[in-house]
Design a protein around this motif. Structure first.
Motif, PDB file in Angstrom:
ATOM      1  N   ILE A 186      10.727 -20.486 -20.149  1.00 51.57           N
ATOM      2  CA  ILE A 186      11.703 -19.885 -20.168  1.00 51.57           C
ATOM      3  C   ILE A 186      12.590 -20.251 -19.603  1.00 51.57           C
ATOM      4  CG2 ILE A 186      12.157 -17.716 -18.450  1.00 51.57           C
ATOM      5  CD1 ILE A 186       9.327 -16.711 -17.626  1.00 51.57           C
ATOM      6  N   ARG A 187      12.971 -21.149 -18.847  1.00 51.59           N
ATOM      7  CA  ARG A 187      14.088 -22.186 -18.333  1.00 51.59           C
ATOM      8  C   ARG A 187      14.838 -22.809 -19.311  1.00 51.59           C
ATOM      9  NH1 ARG A 187      12.013 -25.987 -15.723  1.00 51.59           N
ATOM     10  NH2 ARG A 187      11.608 -27.598 -17.218  1.00 51.59           N
ATOM     11  N   ARG A 229       9.823 -14.335 -25.277  1.00 54.44           N
ATOM     12  CA  ARG A 229      11.322 -13.583 -24.443  1.00 54.44           C
ATOM     13  C   ARG A 229      10.922 -11.725 -24.472  1.00 54.44           C
ATOM     14  NH1 ARG A 229      14.069 -15.603 -28.775  1.00 54.44           N
ATOM     15  NH2 ARG A 229      16.252 -16.386 -27.437  1.00 54.44           N
ATOM     16  N   ALA A 230       9.247 -11.613 -24.613  1.00 62.10           N
ATOM     17  CA  ALA A 230       8.301 -10.632 -24.674  1.00 62.10           C
ATOM     18  C   ALA A 230       7.390 -10.761 -22.859  1.00 62.10           C
ATOM     19  CB  ALA A 230       7.311  -9.946 -25.650  1.00 62.10           C
ATOM     20  N   ALA A 231       7.294 -11.590 -22.713  1.00 64.17           N
ATOM     21  CA  ALA A 231       6.743 -12.641 -21.377  1.00 64.17           C
ATOM     22  C   ALA A 231       8.332 -11.583 -20.167  1.00 64.17           C
ATOM     23  CB  ALA A 231       6.421 -14.073 -21.411  1.00 64.17           C
ATOM     24  N   ILE A 232       9.221 -12.329 -20.784  1.00 72.19           N
ATOM     25  CA  ILE A 232      10.316 -12.072 -19.595  1.00 72.19           C
ATOM     26  C   ILE A 232      10.269 -11.077 -19.460  1.00 72.19           C
ATOM     27  CG2 ILE A 232      12.959 -12.151 -19.079  1.00 72.19           C
ATOM     28  CD1 ILE A 232      12.819 -14.594 -21.192  1.00 72.19           C
ATOM     29  N   ARG A 233      10.313  -9.523 -20.381  1.00 68.43           N
ATOM     30  CA  ARG A 233      10.001  -8.777 -20.632  1.00 68.43           C
ATOM     31  C   ARG A 233       9.646  -8.104 -19.633  1.00 68.43           C
ATOM     32  NH1 ARG A 233      12.141  -8.617 -25.231  1.00 68.43           N
ATOM     33  NH2 ARG A 233      10.012  -8.362 -26.200  1.00 68.43           N
ATOM     34  N   LEU A 234       7.919  -8.629 -19.896  1.00 69.23           N
ATOM     35  CA  LEU A 234       6.698  -8.011 -18.908  1.00 69.23           C
ATOM     36  C   LEU A 234       6.887  -8.404 -17.212  1.00 69.23           C
ATOM     37  CD1 LEU A 234       3.741  -8.722 -20.786  1.00 69.23           C
ATOM     38  CD2 LEU A 234       3.971  -7.051 -20.408  1.00 69.23           C
ATOM     39  N   ALA A 284       2.913 -22.641 -15.060  1.00 70.68           N
ATOM     40  CA  ALA A 284       4.211 -23.786 -14.417  1.00 70.68           C
ATOM     41  C   ALA A 284       4.564 -23.617 -16.100  1.00 70.68           C
ATOM     42  CB  ALA A 284       3.206 -24.828 -14.442  1.00 70.68           C
ATOM     43  N   THR A 285       3.277 -23.598 -17.161  1.00 68.80           N
ATOM     44  CA  THR A 285       4.332 -23.449 -19.054  1.00 68.80           C
ATOM     45  C   THR A 285       4.823 -22.339 -19.094  1.00 68.80           C
ATOM     46  OG1 THR A 285       2.641 -24.823 -19.376  1.00 68.80           O
ATOM     47  CG2 THR A 285       3.467 -23.906 -21.324  1.00 68.80           C
ATOM     48  N   LEU A 286       4.445 -21.118 -18.498  1.00 66.19           N
ATOM     49  CA  LEU A 286       5.572 -20.473 -18.826  1.00 66.19           C
ATOM     50  C   LEU A 286       7.001 -19.962 -18.712  1.00 66.19           C
ATOM     51  CD1 LEU A 286       5.836 -17.250 -19.615  1.00 66.19           C
ATOM     52  CD2 LEU A 286       5.041 -16.241 -17.462  1.00 66.19           C
ATOM     53  N   TYR A 287       7.025 -20.515 -17.240  1.00 65.54           N
ATOM     54  CA  TYR A 287       8.513 -21.192 -15.931  1.00 65.54           C
ATOM     55  C   TYR A 287       8.966 -22.271 -17.302  1.00 65.54           C
ATOM     56  CZ  TYR A 287       6.880 -17.591 -12.188  1.00 65.54           C
ATOM     57  OH  TYR A 287       6.868 -16.347 -11.954  1.00 65.54           O
ATOM     58  N   ARG A 288       8.238 -23.016 -17.577  1.00 66.23           N
ATOM     59  CA  ARG A 288       9.308 -24.194 -18.150  1.00 66.23           C
ATOM     60  C   ARG A 288       9.774 -23.729 -19.337  1.00 66.23           C
ATOM     61  NH1 ARG A 288       5.592 -27.485 -17.507  1.00 66.23           N
ATOM     62  NH2 ARG A 288       4.414 -27.106 -20.030  1.00 66.23           N
ATOM     63  N   GLN A 317      -1.079 -13.176 -14.461  1.00 66.79           N
ATOM     64  CA  GLN A 317      -1.336 -12.170 -15.824  1.00 66.79           C
ATOM     65  C   GLN A 317      -0.439 -12.783 -17.133  1.00 66.79           C
ATOM     66  OE1 GLN A 317      -4.140 -10.356 -15.697  1.00 66.79           O
ATOM     67  NE2 GLN A 317      -4.071 -10.057 -17.657  1.00 66.79           N
ATOM     68  N   VAL A 318       0.725 -12.345 -17.086  1.00 65.17           N
ATOM     69  CA  VAL A 318       1.320 -12.931 -18.174  1.00 65.17           C
ATOM     70  C   VAL A 318       1.228 -14.321 -18.493  1.00 65.17           C
ATOM     71  CG1 VAL A 318       3.230 -12.723 -19.010  1.00 65.17           C
ATOM     72  CG2 VAL A 318       3.270 -11.576 -17.042  1.00 65.17           C
ATOM     73  N   ALA A 319       0.553 -15.341 -17.868  1.00 72.74           N
ATOM     74  CA  ALA A 319       0.519 -16.661 -18.853  1.00 72.74           C
ATOM     75  C   ALA A 319      -0.759 -16.593 -19.005  1.00 72.74           C
ATOM     76  CB  ALA A 319       0.929 -17.084 -17.797  1.00 72.74           C
TER      77      ALA A 319
END
Length: 84
Positions: free
Chosen positions: A73-74, A43-48, A67-71, A57-59
């Protein structure tokens, strides 16, 4: 004229290359993966991301691939809609 006949090797072994990096190194090598990322971290990554921070950079800051970050989040959003 004197010539140097000693062999010159710039190759390093795997053990040497592992010890040459500091533990807090910001190199691209992520050195394995964490077992679990919490929902609050995602959730913090989504805010960033919403604030305009680049996904790569967030990942990288979290120690995961983009790719893992987007997965994650999904999956988080899918779980949130199931709970509603």
């Amino acid at each position: 004229m004197t010539t140097n006949t000693a062999p010159c090797s710039t190759a390093t072994t795997a053990a040497e290359s592992d010890t040459s990096r500091s533990p807090g190194s910001t190199s691209q090598d992520l050195r394995g993966r964490r077992a679990v990322f919490t929902d609050s971290q995602i959730r913090a990554a989504i805010r960033l991301l919403d604030a305009g921070e680049p996904a790569a950079q967030v990942a990288r800051d979290l120690g995961m691939s983009r790719a893992t970050l987007y997965r994650r989040i999904r999956l988080l959003r899918r779980d949130d809609t199931k709970r509603s």
